[in-house]
Design a protein around this motif. Structure first.
Motif, PDB file in Angstrom:
ATOM      1  N   ARG A   5       0.860  -1.175   0.000  1.00 51.60           N
ATOM      2  CA  ARG A   5       0.000   0.000   0.000  1.00 51.60           C
ATOM      3  C   ARG A   5       0.893   1.220   0.000  1.00 51.60           C
ATOM      4  NH1 ARG A   5      -0.985   3.389   3.532  1.00 51.60           N
ATOM      5  NH2 ARG A   5      -0.223   2.148   5.262  1.00 51.60           N
ATOM      6  N   ASN A  13       3.421   2.879   3.139  1.00 50.09           N
ATOM      7  CA  ASN A  13       4.003   2.137   4.238  1.00 50.09           C
ATOM      8  C   ASN A  13       5.104   1.233   3.709  1.00 50.09           C
ATOM      9  OD1 ASN A  13       2.849  -0.237   3.266  1.00 50.09           O
ATOM     10  ND2 ASN A  13       1.096  -0.151   4.650  1.00 50.09           N
ATOM     11  N   ARG A  30       1.028   9.872  -2.841  1.00 45.56           N
ATOM     12  CA  ARG A  30      -0.064  10.117  -1.906  1.00 45.56           C
ATOM     13  C   ARG A  30      -1.405   9.770  -2.521  1.00 45.56           C
ATOM     14  NH1 ARG A  30       2.994   9.987   2.364  1.00 45.56           N
ATOM     15  NH2 ARG A  30       4.540  11.625   2.404  1.00 45.56           N
ATOM     16  N   ASP A  69       0.432   4.540   9.904  1.00 45.26           N
ATOM     17  CA  ASP A  69       0.642   4.005   8.557  1.00 45.26           C
ATOM     18  C   ASP A  69      -0.183   4.778   7.536  1.00 45.26           C
ATOM     19  OD1 ASP A  69       2.374   1.849   9.250  1.00 45.26           O
ATOM     20  OD2 ASP A  69       0.640   0.724   9.972  1.00 45.26           O
ATOM     21  N   VAL A  70      -1.346   5.253   7.949  1.00 40.81           N
ATOM     22  CA  VAL A  70      -2.229   6.002   7.053  1.00 40.81           C
ATOM     23  C   VAL A  70      -2.945   7.057   7.876  1.00 40.81           C
ATOM     24  CG1 VAL A  70      -4.032   4.233   7.327  1.00 40.81           C
ATOM     25  CG2 VAL A  70      -4.176   5.857   5.439  1.00 40.81           C
ATOM     26  N   GLU A 103       0.651   7.064   4.351  1.00 37.07           N
ATOM     27  CA  GLU A 103      -0.288   7.415   3.281  1.00 37.07           C
ATOM     28  C   GLU A 103      -1.195   8.522   3.799  1.00 37.07           C
ATOM     29  OE1 GLU A 103      -3.818   5.385   0.555  1.00 37.07           O
ATOM     30  OE2 GLU A 103      -2.824   4.228   2.120  1.00 37.07           O
ATOM     31  N   ALA A 119      -8.901  -0.086   6.544  1.00 38.71           N
ATOM     32  CA  ALA A 119      -7.458   0.074   6.743  1.00 38.71           C
ATOM     33  C   ALA A 119      -7.000  -0.641   8.004  1.00 38.71           C
ATOM     34  CB  ALA A 119      -7.099   1.556   6.807  1.00 38.71           C
ATOM     35  N   ASP A 135      -3.208  -1.962   9.486  1.00 32.45           N
ATOM     36  CA  ASP A 135      -2.568  -0.652   9.537  1.00 32.45           C
ATOM     37  C   ASP A 135      -2.855   0.075  10.848  1.00 32.45           C
ATOM     38  OD1 ASP A 135      -1.496  -0.882   7.008  1.00 32.45           O
ATOM     39  OD2 ASP A 135      -3.212   0.038   6.016  1.00 32.45           O
TER      40      ASP A 135
END
Length: 378
Positions: free
Chosen positions: A36, A39, A48, A151-152, A172, A197, A202
């Protein structure tokens, strides 16, 4: 640089160094084929994610820009490997490997550091983070720590986002921003994205403006996570209902002037019954998200008996460089709105405390100076 540790625990370290343009060598378990963007399973691959087609849907590609190396078979080979890099980062290593690397780094005067492993549970987690009214200086220590581990990050337009790449390196960044009259993502879709997610494993941050539980729909997102069995925590934020008036030198309470304040959402028109109750309560009224319905609200307050000279303040773009405060009396509010063209985002304050900003009151001046310091802090 050389990162030592299995891919999943080392994903944050890999992502962070890739984000700043380092040439990264990785020694550890195999890099996953499913990744993904942002990460360590796909760091640096697709940039992005910011649109509906990409956000929340991982690209099925391996990590890129990372050179995989095999464990050396002898101390001499370890020495050769370490001599080829400028920095070694240990995320996970056996005692024997740690000793070999440490000795090789000392021999070649190569920088060595150790980083904690990222969480490796099958299911991730969600943290709702209050970002405050927009100033980076009003983010809490807990908020910054959550962003560093993410991670996001799902963020919107009202939270501080200009420095997200610095605060959450390698993560992300997904814009789910909502603007008046235009919702980039339906709320249910945002909740689905958060849960999806986390179910991928994540560490998820939902960065929101102000405080998640003050008209931020944080409660709905908490419920969605709990129903899906996803661990969720909440980090409170500085609410604009108090901070933005303070930035304009207006305390929402003041001894001898107001001993209570009421925060209401002006997202939809407020009926006469509620307006009558607000007048009866006295104190300070703070309106969030109320520019589109402000004329109706102020007209209703006047019609239902609020005194004509009640001070009204509209603070636009609180804590931004172009923050603007407009002050008038209730009976001149319609004229003021027409001539000044007030626009969202703005916080409206109705009550006698508004006069403190104009009188040079010592307490209000102190609040203004303190708010200004926060607004300038980066």
């Amino acid at each position: 640089m050389l990162v030592v540790g299995d891919a999943r625990p080392a994903r944050r370290v890999l992502a962070q160094y890739l984000a700043v343009g380092a040439e990264v060598f990785h020694l550890g378990g195999p890099l996953p084929e499913r990744g993904r963007a942002g990460n360590a399973e796909h760091a640096g691959a697709a940039g992005r994610a910011g649109n509906a087609e990409h956000a929340g849907h991982a690209a099925q590609t391996p990590i890129v820009h990372v050179h995989t190396v095999q464990p050396p078979r002898s101390p001499t080979a370890w020495s050769d490997l370490v001599s080829a890099v400028e920095l070694v980062v240990l995320v996970e290593a056996t005692a024997q490997t740690d000793a070999l690397i440490t000795a090789a780094c000392l021999r070649h005067r190569t920088w060595l550091t150790r980083e904690p492993a990222a969480e490796t549970s099958a299911m991730g987690s969600v943290t709702l983070v209050g970002g405050g009214p927009g100033s980076a200086g009003l983010l809490t220590v807990a908020a910054m720590d959550a962003l560093r581990r993410a991670d996001v990050v799902f963020y919107d337009r009202l939270g501080p986002s200009d420095l997200l790449e610095k605060w959450a390196p390698g993560a992300e960044l997904v814009d789910v921003g909502k603007a008046p009259g235009h919702h980039a993502r339906p709320q249910r879709e945002i909740e689905r994205m958060l849960v999806a997610a986390a179910l991928r494993g994540d560490t998820v941050v939902r960065l929101k403006g102000g405080d998640p539980f003050v008209f931020g729909r944080g409660g709905e997102e908490v419920i969605a996570c709990r129903e899906a069995g996803v661990a969720v925590t909440v980090i409170p934020g500085v609410t604009s209902a108090i901070a933005v008036p303070a930035a304009a030198g207006i305390p929402v309470t003041h001894r001898g002037v107001s001993r209570l304040f009421t925060v209401i959402s002006g997202h939809t028109p407020i009926g006469d019954r509620d307006l009558t109750h607000l007048i009866g309560l006295g104190g300070t009224i703070v309106v969030l998200m109320g520019i589109s319905t402000l004329g109706q609200m102020l007209g209703g307050l006047s019609r239902l008996g609020m005194r004509a000279d009640m001070p009204v303040a509209i603070i636009e773009r609180g804590f931004a460089d172009d923050q603007r405060t407009t002050i008038c009396s209730l009976d001149r509010a319609d004229e003021m709105m027409r001539t000044t063209g007030v626009r969202s985002p703005a916080v409206v304050v109705i009550g006698d405390v508004v006069t403190l900003a104009a009188r040079g009151d010592e307490a209000a001046d102190a609040l203004l100076r303190e708010a200004a310091q926060f607004a300038l802090f980066e």
